[in-house]
Design an enzyme around this catalytic site. Structure first.
Site: not given
Ligand code: CP
Ligand code: NVA
Length: 319
Positions: A121, A148, A151, A239, A278, A306
């Site tokens: 990530r 993502h 997700q 989101d 998400c 997930r």
């Molecule tokens: N939806 C998602 O990726 O959540 P986290 O940021 O908690 O991993």
């Molecule tokens: N769009 C959000 C998703 C978190 C899972 C972010 O990037 O923070």
């Protein structure tokens, strides 16, 4: 050289060690796959959800590199690996030599000697690409600033469970045109559903995404009108307005306020439409408590998926 590698593979498997497939099966973005491969991953994930209990990843280790916080991604990958018989190692970039300037390429080369797959990530998609270029084991995208995919694999699984085959269904996005919305565009094209995005002009996904969708024959529409987007939708999605790394501002809040998914907006979709997010969510900003905690919301099943979708991804990556 291929022969040499095959011999190395045979020796390794006789010794019980695992060598990665050649080339590694990366899971970087949904647009890089054809529909049957994606569907096969979801089918595998669903089989595990529905009781399949084999442990094909015994002896395999997944490294999890996090440059940003996570609850779901970390825990669902860790649990998925354990339930499939494998193991994980968690690396926070702040505690690793990446924080002191070791390159992503060198990190990729070294980790590939220890582990069987790497999930990352990261803020910069370029780092994901660099990791994938230099790793000799599969690399999985656990979120970047531009996508993502894990997700959205879980989201497509959820849509399919709740609404049947996804081809031809109408999904509406209302809010920030962020990383998650970009993976929805990829999924709409690959899985053949209609995606209508309602975003403020300044916060729309990049035009290259829509050009790509058009070239691929996808049905992806962009509007600034949330009511138009959700009209007759089977599924409404939003989101956070403030993704990780994005600065909050009054201007941003004001631009996004008309896109909040509230009871009125939800009522413009089909009466049996589902609501997805998400997570993490901010009640009162992108969605009201009445919607996310209401009868149309499927966010907890979505979060659970997930775990299942990622089992499909992991078993595909690790062959
Ligand atoms: N939806 C998602 O990726 O959540 P986290 O940021 O908690 O991993
Ligand atoms: N769009 C959000 C998703 C978190 C899972 C972010 O990037 O923070």
């Amino acid at each position: 050289m291929a022969g040499v590698r095959n011999i190395a593979h045979n020796v390794a498997s006789i010794e019980g060690r695992h060598l990665p497939p050649d080339p590694p099966r990366h899971f970087l973005d949904i647009d890089q796959f054809e529909a049957p491969a994606l569907e096969a991953m979801l089918d595998t994930g669903l089989a595990y959800k529905n009781g399949r209990r084999d442990r094909p990843l015994v002896g395999r280790t997944l490294a999890l590199i996090f440059e940003k916080p996570s609850t779901r991604t970390r825990v669902s990958f860790e649990v998925a690996m354990r339930q499939l018989g494998g193991d994980t190692i968690y690396l926070n970039t702040a505690d690793s030599q990446l924080a002191r300037g070791e390159t992503v390429a060198d990190t990729a080369r070294v980790l590939s000697r220890y582990v069987d797959a790497i999930m990352i990530r990261t803020n910069q998609p370029l780092k994901l690409d660099e990791l994938a270029r230099h790793a000799t084991v599969p690399v999985i995208n656990g979120l970047t600033d531009t996508s993502h995919p894990c997700q959205i694999m879980a989201d497509v699984m959820t849509l399919q469970e709740k609404k049947g085959p996804v081809a031809g269904k109408v999904v509406a996005w209302s809010g920030d045109g962020n990383n998650v919305s970009a993976s929805w565009v990829h999924a709409a094209v690959r899985f053949g559903f209609v995606l209508r995005l309602a975003c403020p002009e300044e916060l729309s996904p990049p035009p290259r995404l829509f050009d790509w969708a058009r070239r691929e024959g996808g049905r992806v529409e962009l509007t600034t009108d949330p009511v138009q987007a959700v009209s007759e939708a089977d599924c409404v999605v939003t989101d956070t307005w403030i993704s990780m790394g994005v600065e909050a501002s009054v201007n941003r809040h004001n631009m996004l306020a008309p896109y909040r998914v509230d009871e009125y907006l939800m009522a413009q979709a089909k009466p049996d439409a589902i609501f997805m997010h998400c997570l993490p969510a901010k009640r009162g900003e992108e969605v009201t408590a009445g919607v996310i905690d209401g009868p149309q919301s499927v966010v907890w099943d979505e979060a659970e998926n997930r775990l299942h979708a990622q089992k499909g991804i992991l078993t595909w990556c690790l062959g």
